[in-house]
Design an enzyme around this catalytic site. Sequence first.
Site, PDB file in Angstrom:
ATOM      1  CB  SER A  22      -0.924  -0.068   1.343  1.00 36.44           C
ATOM      2  OG  SER A  22      -1.747  -1.024   1.103  1.00 36.44           O
ATOM      3  CD  GLU A  89      -5.375  -4.869   1.296  1.00 41.30           C
ATOM      4  OE1 GLU A  89      -5.233  -5.928   0.877  1.00 41.30           O
ATOM      5  OE2 GLU A  89      -4.687  -4.445   2.236  1.00 41.30           O
ATOM      6  CB  VAL A  90      -6.096  -6.202  -6.438  1.00 40.11           C
ATOM      7  CG1 VAL A  90      -4.841  -7.064  -6.366  1.00 40.11           C
ATOM      8  CG2 VAL A  90      -6.928  -6.252  -7.589  1.00 40.11           C
ATOM      9  CD  GLN A  91      -5.484  -9.018  -1.101  1.00 37.27           C
ATOM     10  OE1 GLN A  91      -4.856  -8.300  -1.742  1.00 37.27           O
ATOM     11  NE2 GLN A  91      -5.764  -8.655   0.124  1.00 37.27           N
ATOM     12  CB  CYS A 148      14.371 -16.004  11.426  1.00 42.39           C
ATOM     13  SG  CYS A 148      14.417 -16.079   9.472  1.00 42.39           S
TER      14      CYS A 148
END
EC number: 2.7.1.21
Length: 195
Positions: A22, A89-91, A148
Site C-alpha cells: 500500500s 487490496e486487489v485480492q 528470524c
Amino acid sequence: MYLINQNGWIEVICGSMFSGKSEELIRRVRRTQFAKQHAIVFKPCIDNRYSEEDVVSHNGLKVKAVPVSASKDIFEHITEDMDVIAIDEVQFFDGDIVEVVQVLANRGYRVIVAGLDQDFRGLPFGQVPQLMAIAEHVTKLQAVCSACGSPASRTQRLIDGEPAAFDDPIILVGASESYEPRCRHCHAVPTNKDK
C-alpha cells in the site's frame, strides 16, 4: 524498465503483509499527482481496518479512495480526464477484476494494482496470479520475517498466538494482531489434526 510510448498498461505490486504494498501504491499515486496527472484510487469495501474512505499503509501514509463492493462498480467512477487508476487490496475483489483491469488498460489508462500474491497458507491468492501474468510490470516486495529476520515472502496468520490451520477461512481482514510476515522456513500451516 523500458520507456512506454503508448498509454495504457498494468502494474502489479504484490508481496506478503507488511512488505509495503500500500505504501508503494500511495507513492506511485502521489508521483502522478506531482506530474499533474489525474488519479483515482479504489479499495474493496471489506477493507475497513484503518479507514472507510482512505487507503492507509501500516506506517500511516494515506490517500483518498473510493470503496467499491464489486469490480465492475469501478467503471461508474471513471472519467475521460483520468490518467491513472489505482486499486488496493486487489485480492479481495471478485473474479471480474481481471477483465476490469484489462478493459481500463486497453482504454489507455495506467492501472496500478496492489495485493497479496499468496494467502496465509502460502497458496496463490484470488485473481492476483492472473493479474501478474497480464501485467507489463510486476513488483514483488518482501517484508522481514518476524521470527528470524530473513526476507519474508509469506503471511503467517496467528490465532491466539498460534499458526492458523490450513482449512481455516481464507479471508479474515486484520492487522498486526492477526498476521506476521514470515520467510519460507518459519512459515507454518498445520492441519487441524496437527493442532
